[in-house]
Design a protein around this motif. Sequence first.
Motif, PDB file in Angstrom:
ATOM      1  N   MET A   1       0.830  -1.205   0.000  1.00 47.59           N
ATOM      2  CA  MET A   1       0.000   0.000   0.000  1.00 47.59           C
ATOM      3  C   MET A   1       0.867   1.258   0.000  1.00 47.59           C
ATOM      4  O   MET A   1       0.562   2.228  -0.696  1.00 47.59           O
ATOM      5  CB  MET A   1      -0.942  -0.005   1.207  1.00 47.59           C
ATOM      6  N   ALA A   2       1.967   1.237   0.736  1.00 51.16           N
ATOM      7  CA  ALA A   2       2.867   2.398   0.762  1.00 51.16           C
ATOM      8  C   ALA A   2       3.449   2.660  -0.623  1.00 51.16           C
ATOM      9  O   ALA A   2       3.543   3.812  -1.063  1.00 51.16           O
ATOM     10  CB  ALA A   2       3.983   2.180   1.783  1.00 51.16           C
ATOM     11  N   ALA A   3       3.828   1.589  -1.334  1.00 46.63           N
ATOM     12  CA  ALA A   3       4.373   1.755  -2.684  1.00 46.63           C
ATOM     13  C   ALA A   3       3.323   2.344  -3.621  1.00 46.63           C
ATOM     14  O   ALA A   3       3.622   3.244  -4.419  1.00 46.63           O
ATOM     15  CB  ALA A   3       4.867   0.411  -3.216  1.00 46.63           C
ATOM     16  N   PHE A   4       2.082   1.845  -3.528  1.00 48.67           N
ATOM     17  CA  PHE A   4       1.018   2.371  -4.380  1.00 48.67           C
ATOM     18  C   PHE A   4       0.745   3.848  -4.066  1.00 48.67           C
ATOM     19  O   PHE A   4       0.653   4.675  -4.981  1.00 48.67           O
ATOM     20  CB  PHE A   4      -0.265   1.560  -4.207  1.00 48.67           C
ATOM     21  N   LEU A   5       0.621   4.177  -2.801  1.00 54.73           N
ATOM     22  CA  LEU A   5       0.321   5.561  -2.432  1.00 54.73           C
ATOM     23  C   LEU A   5       1.443   6.518  -2.828  1.00 54.73           C
ATOM     24  O   LEU A   5       1.178   7.634  -3.277  1.00 54.73           O
ATOM     25  CB  LEU A   5       0.034   5.663  -0.930  1.00 54.73           C
ATOM     26  N   SER A   6       2.681   6.070  -2.700  1.00 55.21           N
ATOM     27  CA  SER A   6       3.799   6.909  -3.129  1.00 55.21           C
ATOM     28  C   SER A   6       3.725   7.170  -4.627  1.00 55.21           C
ATOM     29  O   SER A   6       3.927   8.303  -5.083  1.00 55.21           O
ATOM     30  CB  SER A   6       5.133   6.244  -2.781  1.00 55.21           C
ATOM     31  N   GLY A   7       3.420   6.129  -5.398  1.00 62.06           N
ATOM     32  CA  GLY A   7       3.278   6.296  -6.845  1.00 62.06           C
ATOM     33  C   GLY A   7       2.129   7.225  -7.193  1.00 62.06           C
ATOM     34  O   GLY A   7       2.249   8.077  -8.091  1.00 62.06           O
ATOM     35  N   ALA A   8       1.020   7.100  -6.492  1.00 63.62           N
ATOM     36  CA  ALA A   8      -0.129   7.979  -6.750  1.00 63.62           C
ATOM     37  C   ALA A   8       0.215   9.431  -6.430  1.00 63.62           C
ATOM     38  O   ALA A   8      -0.115  10.343  -7.199  1.00 63.62           O
ATOM     39  CB  ALA A   8      -1.337   7.518  -5.930  1.00 63.62           C
ATOM     40  N   LYS A   9       0.896   9.645  -5.318  1.00 66.14           N
ATOM     41  CA  LYS A   9       1.292  11.009  -4.944  1.00 66.14           C
ATOM     42  C   LYS A   9       2.255  11.606  -5.950  1.00 66.14           C
ATOM     43  O   LYS A   9       2.255  12.812  -6.185  1.00 66.14           O
ATOM     44  CB  LYS A   9       1.928  11.010  -3.554  1.00 66.14           C
ATOM     45  N   ASP A  10       3.095  10.762  -6.554  1.00 66.25           N
ATOM     46  CA  ASP A  10       4.063  11.227  -7.542  1.00 66.25           C
ATOM     47  C   ASP A  10       3.477  11.381  -8.943  1.00 66.25           C
ATOM     48  O   ASP A  10       4.166  11.771  -9.873  1.00 66.25           O
ATOM     49  CB  ASP A  10       5.259  10.267  -7.625  1.00 66.25           C
TER      50      ASP A  10
ATOM     51  N   GLU B   1       2.219   8.921 -10.889  1.00 64.01           N
ATOM     52  CA  GLU B   1       2.495   7.798 -11.788  1.00 64.01           C
ATOM     53  C   GLU B   1       1.249   7.220 -12.454  1.00 64.01           C
ATOM     54  O   GLU B   1       1.346   6.548 -13.465  1.00 64.01           O
ATOM     55  CB  GLU B   1       3.211   6.676 -11.023  1.00 64.01           C
ATOM     56  N   PHE B   2       0.088   7.490 -11.891  1.00 65.46           N
ATOM     57  CA  PHE B   2      -1.158   6.922 -12.425  1.00 65.46           C
ATOM     58  C   PHE B   2      -2.080   7.973 -13.019  1.00 65.46           C
ATOM     59  O   PHE B   2      -3.227   7.669 -13.353  1.00 65.46           O
ATOM     60  CB  PHE B   2      -1.886   6.132 -11.332  1.00 65.46           C
ATOM     61  N   ASP B   3      -1.596   9.190 -13.157  1.00 67.04           N
ATOM     62  CA  ASP B   3      -2.437  10.272 -13.662  1.00 67.04           C
ATOM     63  C   ASP B   3      -2.972   9.991 -15.064  1.00 67.04           C
ATOM     64  O   ASP B   3      -4.031  10.489 -15.433  1.00 67.04           O
ATOM     65  CB  ASP B   3      -1.673  11.598 -13.661  1.00 67.04           C
ATOM     66  N   ASP B   4      -2.260   9.204 -15.849  1.00 67.60           N
ATOM     67  CA  ASP B   4      -2.715   8.904 -17.200  1.00 67.60           C
ATOM     68  C   ASP B   4      -3.958   8.005 -17.219  1.00 67.60           C
ATOM     69  O   ASP B   4      -4.612   7.876 -18.241  1.00 67.60           O
ATOM     70  CB  ASP B   4      -1.600   8.238 -18.010  1.00 67.60           C
ATOM     71  N   LEU B   5      -4.294   7.402 -16.074  1.00 65.98           N
ATOM     72  CA  LEU B   5      -5.490   6.549 -15.998  1.00 65.98           C
ATOM     73  C   LEU B   5      -6.776   7.372 -15.879  1.00 65.98           C
ATOM     74  O   LEU B   5      -7.855   6.864 -16.132  1.00 65.98           O
ATOM     75  CB  LEU B   5      -5.386   5.593 -14.813  1.00 65.98           C
ATOM     76  N   ILE B   6      -6.653   8.602 -15.450  1.00 62.35           N
ATOM     77  CA  ILE B   6      -7.808   9.487 -15.279  1.00 62.35           C
ATOM     78  C   ILE B   6      -7.862  10.397 -16.515  1.00 62.35           C
ATOM     79  O   ILE B   6      -7.115  11.343 -16.639  1.00 62.35           O
ATOM     80  CB  ILE B   6      -7.671  10.364 -14.021  1.00 62.35           C
ATOM     81  N   VAL B   7      -8.729  10.067 -17.413  1.00 62.75           N
ATOM     82  CA  VAL B   7      -8.797  10.844 -18.678  1.00 62.75           C
ATOM     83  C   VAL B   7     -10.010  11.732 -18.675  1.00 62.75           C
ATOM     84  O   VAL B   7     -11.033  11.470 -18.193  1.00 62.75           O
ATOM     85  CB  VAL B   7      -8.850   9.883 -19.884  1.00 62.75           C
TER      86      VAL B   7
END
Length: 78
Positions: free
Chosen positions: A61-70, A72-78
């Motif tokens: 969960m920490a790895a996922f949240l760090s990626g979200a904060k950075d 890394e997943f912004d391209d999934l929200i179009v």
Amino acid sequence: MTKIHNGMPAQHLPGLSWRKSRYSGSVGNCVEVAPLIDGGIAVRNSRYPDGPALVYSRDEMAAFLSGAKDGEFDDLIV
């Protein structure tokens, strides 16, 4: 005691304190999380509270949240 595993019905995880983001919408489009006694974190869809729960370790969960904060997943929200 029930063995906790990925995909188990959330209703088989009694006594958890589920919570969701304050950014969640009012139409039930929410992801809810709850800490587990073993240190893991359960995740469920608020529209299906008795449906399957995904179970993650704190490190996962920490790895996922760090990626979200950075972003890394912004391209999934179009």
